[in-house]
Design an enzyme around this catalytic site. Structure first.
Site, PDB file in Angstrom:
ATOM      1  N   GLU A  87     -22.558  22.864  -1.125  1.00 50.55           N
ATOM      2  CA  GLU A  87     -21.224  22.871  -0.530  1.00 50.55           C
ATOM      3  C   GLU A  87     -20.314  21.763  -1.047  1.00 50.55           C
ATOM      4  O   GLU A  87     -19.097  21.834  -0.888  1.00 50.55           O
ATOM      5  CB  GLU A  87     -21.320  22.799   1.001  1.00 50.55           C
ATOM      6  CG  GLU A  87     -21.863  21.489   1.555  1.00 50.55           C
ATOM      7  CD  GLU A  87     -23.379  21.434   1.658  1.00 50.55           C
ATOM      8  OE1 GLU A  87     -23.877  20.632   2.449  1.00 50.55           O
ATOM      9  OE2 GLU A  87     -24.058  22.201   0.943  1.00 50.55           O
ATOM     10  N   CYS A  92     -31.240  21.360   2.429  1.00 50.08           N
ATOM     11  CA  CYS A  92     -31.709  19.993   2.633  1.00 50.08           C
ATOM     12  C   CYS A  92     -32.665  19.913   3.828  1.00 50.08           C
ATOM     13  O   CYS A  92     -33.802  20.332   3.730  1.00 50.08           O
ATOM     14  CB  CYS A  92     -30.523  19.049   2.780  1.00 50.08           C
ATOM     15  SG  CYS A  92     -30.965  17.307   2.581  1.00 50.08           S
ATOM     16  N   HIS A 114     -27.223  19.996  -2.102  1.00 46.68           N
ATOM     17  CA  HIS A 114     -26.089  20.461  -1.296  1.00 46.68           C
ATOM     18  C   HIS A 114     -25.129  21.288  -2.152  1.00 46.68           C
ATOM     19  O   HIS A 114     -24.350  20.728  -2.935  1.00 46.68           O
ATOM     20  CB  HIS A 114     -25.350  19.270  -0.679  1.00 46.68           C
ATOM     21  CG  HIS A 114     -26.112  18.592   0.407  1.00 46.68           C
ATOM     22  ND1 HIS A 114     -26.029  18.970   1.728  1.00 46.68           N
ATOM     23  CD2 HIS A 114     -27.001  17.566   0.366  1.00 46.68           C
ATOM     24  CE1 HIS A 114     -26.826  18.202   2.465  1.00 46.68           C
ATOM     25  NE2 HIS A 114     -27.426  17.346   1.656  1.00 46.68           N
TER      26      HIS A 114
END
Length: 509
Positions: A169, A79, A167
């Site tokens: 994660e 990001c 993202h």
């Protein structure tokens, strides 16, 4: 040295999740502020740049010194990290004209790229950014896009540098773990050797080197954190570990006696100290949560200072501090805001001559439990719900009195025993009761009452960083409410907390 991935934190709410995902892959990682890049040692196998609430277009945009990293080590920008490596190296980043928050579907432009190996077309990813990459430098190549984001991922020619605007994660990115696995295993060459057993071996060896023949005083709480810390220290220094369990008057009902009994079977040298009145005196008249925490912390220090002077050879104070304690207290490993202070974080006052040793400081709660299991910790302690260091003081809103503590102890005992009796205790990450600083009108028999309200709290979580409220059966909640109101004098109303973290915290204070 233990192989590791370095994560540079730019203040993203998701930075800790990156660490969690890597550790689930048995890869050790450390989070450091973007402006405090540590010395790059041979055991650092790769670097990840986190997201950020900032924009690279800001005048003072966060920018790390990557001179010893970019082009020399595998690098993954996430990001903000992706935008940084485009903006400051010849590309262009601008305000996004389309919605780039929430779910999107990834189109693999270069499915053979090492970062994207094994990912499938049109899989869901999670976007969360207001800026977008408008142009990439000449030696960059796009490897993935979405319908709204042309540069969803790119790689740099002749470098092991990869960047993504989504993202990986978060759980919403369905193949995020596969992407991270590709990075740490295939690109960085990590072996995935960081396991509970390897942590135990490394930590005990490090403790032996750090402590030598010095004596250590450790404050036990009866919880998994301090107990695992005690077992590690015990294996490192043996009889030189002296454990103290303080009754601060803010424990659960009968907890002081039951905890001391449970430690008898662990081979630990444990001394119980009754310091109730010292804590009550220090808390008298205090209503502000931070002031209560600090007052409790000061008395803990005073008690341990007194106990340490009884053993003049003691040089260290052991603590069961874990990673969420640190990141919620101070900006130790990243430019994030302080949410609350913890009484066991931040060191000791100058007048206290003990040095601090914290063997669990880098672990999340679930990791502590896995280490405890590998050490053979008793199941009753291993599966015990987290309990805050300040105890019931932060579950009593407003000022603290001994009478209020006794009321909450009774309520809590009924609630926790009820969860165990109905087979719900192990389905819950953490549960507790809160004594509210409001009273309400009720009717008991033919008489009007004006008594205390209590809130019941139960959450599910894996590491305490985020949590969701538990959907306990209505029948169970009804039974608990009825039993509490009938058995605890001074309570005439029970409510159930259905707030998640964020935006709420697990504890009320």
């Amino acid at each position: 040295m233990q192989e590791q991935i370095l994560i540079l934190d730019f203040g993203s709410q998701y930075t800790q999740l990156i660490a969690r995902r890597l550790r689930e892959l048995n890869v050790y990682c450390e989070i450091h502020p973007y402006n405090k890049v540590p010395t790059i040692t041979p055991n650092i196998k790769g670097v990840i740049l986190s997201g950020s609430p900032h924009s690279v277009r800001e005048e003072n945009a966060p920018q790390p010194d990557l001179s010893n990293i970019k082009g020399k080590l595998p690098l993954l920008g996430v990001c903000y990290g992706a935008q940084l490596l485009a903006h400051f190296y010849g590309g262009e980043v601008g305000k996004s004209n389309s919605r780039e928050y929430g779910r999107a579907h990834l189109e693999l432009v270069d499915p053979k790229n090492k970062l994207l190996n094994g990912l499938t077309q049109d899989k869901e990813v999670w976007m969360s950014h207001a800026d977008t990459i408008l142009k990439i430098p000449a030696n960059y190549k796009i490897i993935a896009s979405t319908r709204d984001v042309k540069v969803a991922a790119y790689a740099i020619d002749a470098e092991e540098t990869y960047c993504i605007q989504f993202h990986p994660e978060v759980y919403h990115t369905t193949e995020g773990s596969r992407l991270l696995k590709n990075f740490v295993y295939d690109i960085c060459g990590c072996k995935g050797s960081w396991t509970p057993v390897s942590f135990i071996e490394t930590t005990i060896a490090d403790l032996k080197t750090q402590l030598g023949d010095d004596k250590v005083i450790l404050g036990l709480s009866g919880g998994v954190d301090s107990s695992v810390a005690a077992m590690l220290l015990h294996q490192a220094v043996g009889k030189n570990l002296h454990c103290i369990f303080v009754d601060n008057g803010l424990l659960r009902k009968n907890e002081f006696e039951s905890v001391l009994d449970s430690y008898k079977h662990m081979g630990l040298n444990v001394k119980g100290v009754n310091a109730k009145q010292l804590f009550y005196d220090a808390l008298k008249g205090l209503s502000d949560p931070e002031l209560k925490r600090k007052a409790i912390g000061k008395v803990f220090i005073d008690v341990f200072d007194k106990e340490s002077k009884l053993d003049k050879d003691a040089k260290w104070l052991g603590q069961g501090t874990i990673y969420p304690d640190v990141i919620e207290s101070v900006s130790v490993k990243g430019p994030s805001a302080t949410i609350k202070s913890h009484h066991n974080v931040g060191g000791l006052p100058d007048y206290m001559k003990l040095k601090v040793v914290e063997p669990l400081r880098s672990l999340f709660k679930d990791e502590v439990r896995r280490v405890g299991k590998a050490l053979g910790l008793d199941e009753n302690i291993l599966n015990r719900h987290p309990f805050p260091g300040p105890g019931l003081a932060i579950r009593i809103l407003g000022d603290i009195t001994e009478d209020k503590v006794k009321i909450l102890q009774e309520v809590d005992a009924i609630y926790i025993d009820g969860l165990k009796h109905h087979g719900l205790y192990n389905q819950v990450w953490q549960a507790g009761a809160i004594l509210l600083n409001v009273q309400s009108v009720g009717v008991m028999g033919d008489e009007r009452t004006y008594e205390n309200a209590v809130a019941l709290r139960a959450v599910s979580s894996t590491d305490g960083m985020t949590a969701d409220w538990c959907h306990l059966p209505y029948e169970f909640l009804a039974k608990m409410s009825n039993e509490i109101i009938n058995k605890v004098r001074g309570v005439n109303r029970v409510v159930y907390d259905i707030s998640s973290k964020p935006p709420a915290t697990i504890e009320w204070e």
